[in-house]
Design a protein around this motif. Sequence first.
Motif, mmCIF file in Angstrom:
data_model
loop_
_atom_site.group_PDB
_atom_site.id
_atom_site.type_symbol
_atom_site.label_atom_id
_atom_site.label_comp_id
_atom_site.label_asym_id
_atom_site.label_seq_id
_atom_site.Cartn_x
_atom_site.Cartn_y
_atom_site.Cartn_z
ATOM 1 N N SER A 15 127.887 43.286 30.917
ATOM 2 C CA SER A 15 127.356 43.332 32.282
ATOM 3 C C SER A 15 128.462 43.062 33.299
ATOM 4 N N MET A 16 129.332 42.133 32.987
ATOM 5 C CA MET A 16 130.453 41.827 33.876
ATOM 6 C C MET A 16 131.431 43.005 33.939
ATOM 7 N N ILE A 17 131.682 43.634 32.808
ATOM 8 C CA ILE A 17 132.588 44.792 32.780
ATOM 9 C C ILE A 17 132.015 45.921 33.644
ATOM 10 N N GLY A 18 130.731 46.227 33.470
ATOM 11 C CA GLY A 18 130.100 47.287 34.257
ATOM 12 C C GLY A 18 130.151 47.001 35.748
ATOM 13 N N GLU A 36 128.425 51.058 25.519
ATOM 14 C CA GLU A 36 129.778 51.007 24.973
ATOM 15 C C GLU A 36 129.953 49.777 24.087
ATOM 16 N N ALA A 37 129.470 48.635 24.552
ATOM 17 C CA ALA A 37 129.593 47.398 23.768
ATOM 18 C C ALA A 37 128.854 47.521 22.441
ATOM 19 N N ALA A 38 127.680 48.123 22.464
ATOM 20 C CA ALA A 38 126.899 48.281 21.226
ATOM 21 C C ALA A 38 127.622 49.186 20.237
ATOM 22 N N PHE A 39 128.160 50.303 20.713
ATOM 23 C CA PHE A 39 128.857 51.214 19.804
ATOM 24 C C PHE A 39 130.139 50.570 19.275
ATOM 25 N N ALA A 40 130.871 49.865 20.139
ATOM 26 C CA ALA A 40 132.078 49.168 19.693
ATOM 27 C C ALA A 40 131.738 48.149 18.610
ATOM 28 N N ALA A 69 123.843 49.153 38.509
ATOM 29 C CA ALA A 69 122.886 49.139 37.393
ATOM 30 C C ALA A 69 123.273 50.177 36.345
ATOM 31 N N ARG A 70 123.650 51.378 36.778
ATOM 32 C CA ARG A 70 124.031 52.430 35.828
ATOM 33 C C ARG A 70 125.329 52.085 35.106
ATOM 34 N N ASP A 71 126.285 51.492 35.824
ATOM 35 C CA ASP A 71 127.542 51.101 35.184
ATOM 36 C C ASP A 71 127.328 49.978 34.173
ATOM 37 N N VAL A 72 126.455 49.042 34.492
ATOM 38 C CA VAL A 72 126.134 47.958 33.551
ATOM 39 C C VAL A 72 125.449 48.536 32.316
ATOM 40 N N GLN A 73 124.491 49.405 32.519
ATOM 41 C CA GLN A 73 123.796 50.030 31.388
ATOM 42 C C GLN A 73 124.787 50.793 30.507
#
Length: 163
Positions: free
Chosen positions: A19-22, A59-63, A50-54
């Motif tokens: 969320s912070m990265i987005g 990305e985090a999940a796939f990583a 909101a879209r960038d956080v999502q």
Amino acid sequence: LRLLMTKITLSITEAIHASMIGTTRRIAASHKKFKQKHELKKADMHMQIARDVQGAWGEAAFAKYIDHVWPEEERGIHNGDVGLFEIRTCTKNNQNLILHKEDFDDRNYVLISSEDFPTMHILGFIKGKDGKNQGYWKDNMPTPCYLVPQKDLLELELMVGKI
């Protein structure tokens, strides 16, 4: 809805980090006067964040799934969202993967849903050039694009040898 979905649950720490990265990406883009592309170009700042956080959650999940250090910015490189993969995160488990004409032909695009956040659903993938099939082209969208139905996405297990 795909029968075989890979589920990845982000921990509280992973979700906060993503969320912070987005949010950071959106704020940095605003300061650099980055022009928003596609459907978000008319959205207000709250919607863009909101879209960038999502997207960062996806990305985090796939990583996490491929055991890859993320985000790329922290390693000073950027070849793709996660390694050489491009991630498209949607809000519902039944949505299509969106591709644009300028997307890379040689990259794998992975569709991930945040519908059950913090559990993310990896729904499948397609090579960019395969997703840019004229049969997927939709010009009746706010931003014309390719909409690849989930039934045409490849199962994630077929990608394992390509990671």
